[in-house]
Design a protein around this motif. Structure first.
Motif, mmCIF file in Angstrom:
data_model
loop_
_atom_site.group_PDB
_atom_site.id
_atom_site.type_symbol
_atom_site.label_atom_id
_atom_site.label_comp_id
_atom_site.label_asym_id
_atom_site.label_seq_id
_atom_site.Cartn_x
_atom_site.Cartn_y
_atom_site.Cartn_z
ATOM 1 N N ARG A 19 -45.282 -41.079 -42.023
ATOM 2 C CA ARG A 19 -45.855 -39.786 -41.971
ATOM 3 C C ARG A 19 -44.989 -38.628 -41.961
ATOM 4 O O ARG A 19 -45.496 -37.700 -41.788
ATOM 5 N N GLU A 40 -46.834 -25.126 -41.740
ATOM 6 C CA GLU A 40 -47.112 -26.515 -41.543
ATOM 7 C C GLU A 40 -48.517 -26.724 -42.059
ATOM 8 O O GLU A 40 -48.908 -27.640 -41.654
ATOM 9 N N HIS A 41 -49.226 -25.800 -42.741
ATOM 10 C CA HIS A 41 -50.507 -26.004 -43.436
ATOM 11 C C HIS A 41 -50.564 -25.490 -44.803
ATOM 12 O O HIS A 41 -51.666 -25.622 -44.992
ATOM 13 N N LEU A 60 -46.465 -29.734 -47.347
ATOM 14 C CA LEU A 60 -47.945 -30.527 -47.985
ATOM 15 C C LEU A 60 -47.586 -31.890 -48.655
ATOM 16 O O LEU A 60 -48.236 -32.113 -49.677
ATOM 17 N N MET B 1 -49.152 -30.371 -35.421
ATOM 18 C CA MET B 1 -48.910 -29.995 -36.680
ATOM 19 C C MET B 1 -48.215 -31.126 -37.644
ATOM 20 O O MET B 1 -47.571 -30.771 -38.660
ATOM 21 N N LYS B 2 -48.319 -32.382 -37.006
ATOM 22 C CA LYS B 2 -47.601 -33.254 -37.909
ATOM 23 C C LYS B 2 -48.467 -34.514 -38.141
ATOM 24 O O LYS B 2 -49.456 -34.725 -37.236
ATOM 25 N N PRO B 3 -48.780 -35.219 -39.069
ATOM 26 C CA PRO B 3 -49.716 -36.358 -39.466
ATOM 27 C C PRO B 3 -49.560 -37.302 -38.214
ATOM 28 O O PRO B 3 -48.433 -37.788 -37.660
ATOM 29 N N PRO B 5 -49.802 -41.315 -36.870
ATOM 30 C CA PRO B 5 -48.880 -42.285 -37.440
ATOM 31 C C PRO B 5 -49.890 -43.089 -38.708
ATOM 32 O O PRO B 5 -51.015 -43.018 -38.392
ATOM 33 N N MET B 37 -53.331 -32.953 -46.978
ATOM 34 C CA MET B 37 -52.189 -32.761 -46.000
ATOM 35 C C MET B 37 -52.379 -31.844 -45.005
ATOM 36 O O MET B 37 -52.117 -32.134 -43.889
ATOM 37 N N PRO B 38 -52.930 -30.629 -45.229
ATOM 38 C CA PRO B 38 -53.343 -29.691 -44.008
ATOM 39 C C PRO B 38 -54.241 -30.500 -43.021
ATOM 40 O O PRO B 38 -53.829 -30.277 -41.993
ATOM 41 N N ASN B 41 -51.997 -32.958 -41.510
ATOM 42 C CA ASN B 41 -51.126 -31.976 -40.425
ATOM 43 C C ASN B 41 -51.901 -31.756 -39.106
ATOM 44 O O ASN B 41 -51.564 -31.493 -37.889
ATOM 45 N N PHE B 42 -53.061 -31.150 -39.105
ATOM 46 C CA PHE B 42 -53.965 -30.501 -38.216
ATOM 47 C C PHE B 42 -54.537 -31.858 -37.310
ATOM 48 O O PHE B 42 -55.365 -31.733 -36.242
#
Lengths: 160, 280
Positions: A19, A40-41, A60, B1-3, B5, B37-38, B41-42
């Motif tokens: 991740r 970060e988005h 991204l 703000m990180k994915p 796991p 991806m956003p 991240n959220f």
């Protein structure tokens, strides 16, 4: 997962969590902290790097997605003796930065567009910059710096 | 703000990808990732497994045929934007693609990903709906063709099953007499649109004999404005077409674009598109 790639011509291999964002991989795993992380988005553009020549937002992208790729970051723009690239020099000359937070991302986007010959007028520069947020300078100095690097004539002085 | 796991897999074939999706109910396909991806991240999306299509040969490429431009699902939006033959065959793409995010997101964002993501405010689904295009979908059995009508179920939800993979997008090529227009209103270039209109019109001797008008960002999926389309072909004057278009929709509001404003934008952009195709 094991990630093997090249950044600015140097080979790296790291075992990382699946991740992990590419932006964090560059900063935390490789210590290349020239790539800045803003939102970060995918909105601010500060984390833009070149992946196989294409400017992309490293927040991204997962590090595992670019296994095998060749990357270029802001650390790779200047010559090995420290001499700035023509684009970097133009930013210094035309006051294209103030706090400098957004600058690495803009430099990488503009580097790709310059290499491809896509910045033919100020409108093209404005559209490129629409993907980058600068909260200090306004964009006049940035546009002038890129225009100078392209070889466009300076903007006519506006009557105040 | 990180994915959160997750486990990342990189299948080498479409069949392998479908099998991975079938085996793991909480799996999600990632193509270019510029919309996904956003969400990761959220942590609005928390899949256990990400199935990346990037390693599958044959999913990139553009084939311009007589009746369609077929775009491999993993073709980047930027690659399509740079393909002069594809844009000449399907001019609506040339008009719409510059509005898709920014160059840095189009460098990585894919055509198939944008369609499969089915964002109600995305440009490519609106274009596909306008042109009555279709997609090719692979699953556990034989692959199938799915028409744009029926593909977009609701915001971020397509008619694809959880273990199906979109492999190609077909944009129809229309006769030379067709004209095209695309307009959208955003707060800043590259932002999500408040309203967009895609228009294709068959113009014969200065008169529109057939027209397709699609509106994006005003409902949970791209909408065809069929009442306005019928009015145009019936020769109704543009001011009345505008009123019909505005009355035919029930847009939702947002802080930046209240419903009444969005409705007015639809009317204004429909007229702008029609005036443009008539003047071309």
């Amino acid at each position: 997962m094991r990630v093997t790639l090249h950044v600015n011509g140097r080979a790296y291999a790291r075992d990382v969590e699946d991740r992990l964002l590419l932006s964090d991989f560059l900063r935390h795993e490789l210590g290349l902290r020239g790539t800045h992380v803003g939102c970060e988005h995918g909105v601010c553009g500060a984390c833009t790097v070149l992946v196989d020549g294409a400017a992309v937002r490293s927040c991204l992208v997962l590090a595992v997605q670019v296994d095998g790729a060749a990357l270029r970051t802001v650390e790779g723009l200047a010559a090995t003796d420290g001499a700035l690239s023509p684009l970097q020099s133009a930013f210094r000359e035309h006051h294209g930065l103030q706090c400098g937070f957004c600058t690495p991302g803009i430099l990488m986007s503009a580097t790709e567009a310059l290499d491809r010959g896509e910045l033919t007028d100020r409108q093209a520069i404005n559209e490129l910059l629409s993907g980058h947020l600068c909260r200090c300078t306004g964009y006049v100095g940035i546009v002038e710096a890129i225009a100078a690097a392209v070889g466009l004539p300076p903007a006519e002085e506006q009557a105040l | 703000m990180k994915p959160a796991p997750l486990r990342y897999v990189r299948p080498q074939s479409v069949a392998e990808a479908c099998a991975a999706l079938h085996a793991e109910p909480e799996a999600k396909v990632i193509a270019g990732g510029q919309s996904l991806m956003p969400l990761l991240n959220f942590r609005l999306a928390v899949p256990e497994v990400l199935v990346d299509l990037a390693g599958i040969p044959g999913l990139r490429g553009i084939v311009v045929a007589e009746d369609s431009v077929e775009v491999g699902a993993m073709t980047t939006q930027r690659a399509l934007e740079r393909d002069a033959d594809a844009l000449a065959a399907c001019p609506l793409l040339a008009l719409a693609l510059p509005h898709v995010g920014h160059t840095t997101t189009r460098n990585r964002g894919t055509v198939g990903g944008s369609i499969a993501h089915a964002d109600a405010a995305a440009e490519l689904p609106c274009v596909l709906a306008c042109l009555d295009g279709s997609v090719i979908v692979a699953g556990q059995g034989a692959s199938r063709q799915q028409a744009a009508a029926g593909l977009f179920v609701t915001h971020l939800t397509s008619a694809l099953a959880a273990d199906e993979v979109l492999t190609a997008v077909r944009f129809p090529v229309l006769a030379d007499s067709w004209r095209f227009a695309f307009h959208e209103v955003t707060q800043r270039h590259g932002d999500y649109a408040m309203t967009m209109i895609a228009c294709a019109a068959d113009v014969v001797a200065g008169r529109i004999v057939e027209v397709r008008i699609a509106a994006g960002a005003i409902a949970d999926r791209p909408l065809r404005l069929t009442e306005a389309e019928q009015a145009v072909v019936a020769g109704v004057e543009l001011g009345e077409v505008r009123r019909i278009a505005e009355a035919s929709i029930e847009p939702s509001g947002s802080p930046h674009a209240p419903a009444a404003y969005r409705r007015a934008l639809v009317g204004a952009l429909v007229v702008r598109c029609l005036e443009q195709v008539l003047a071309a």
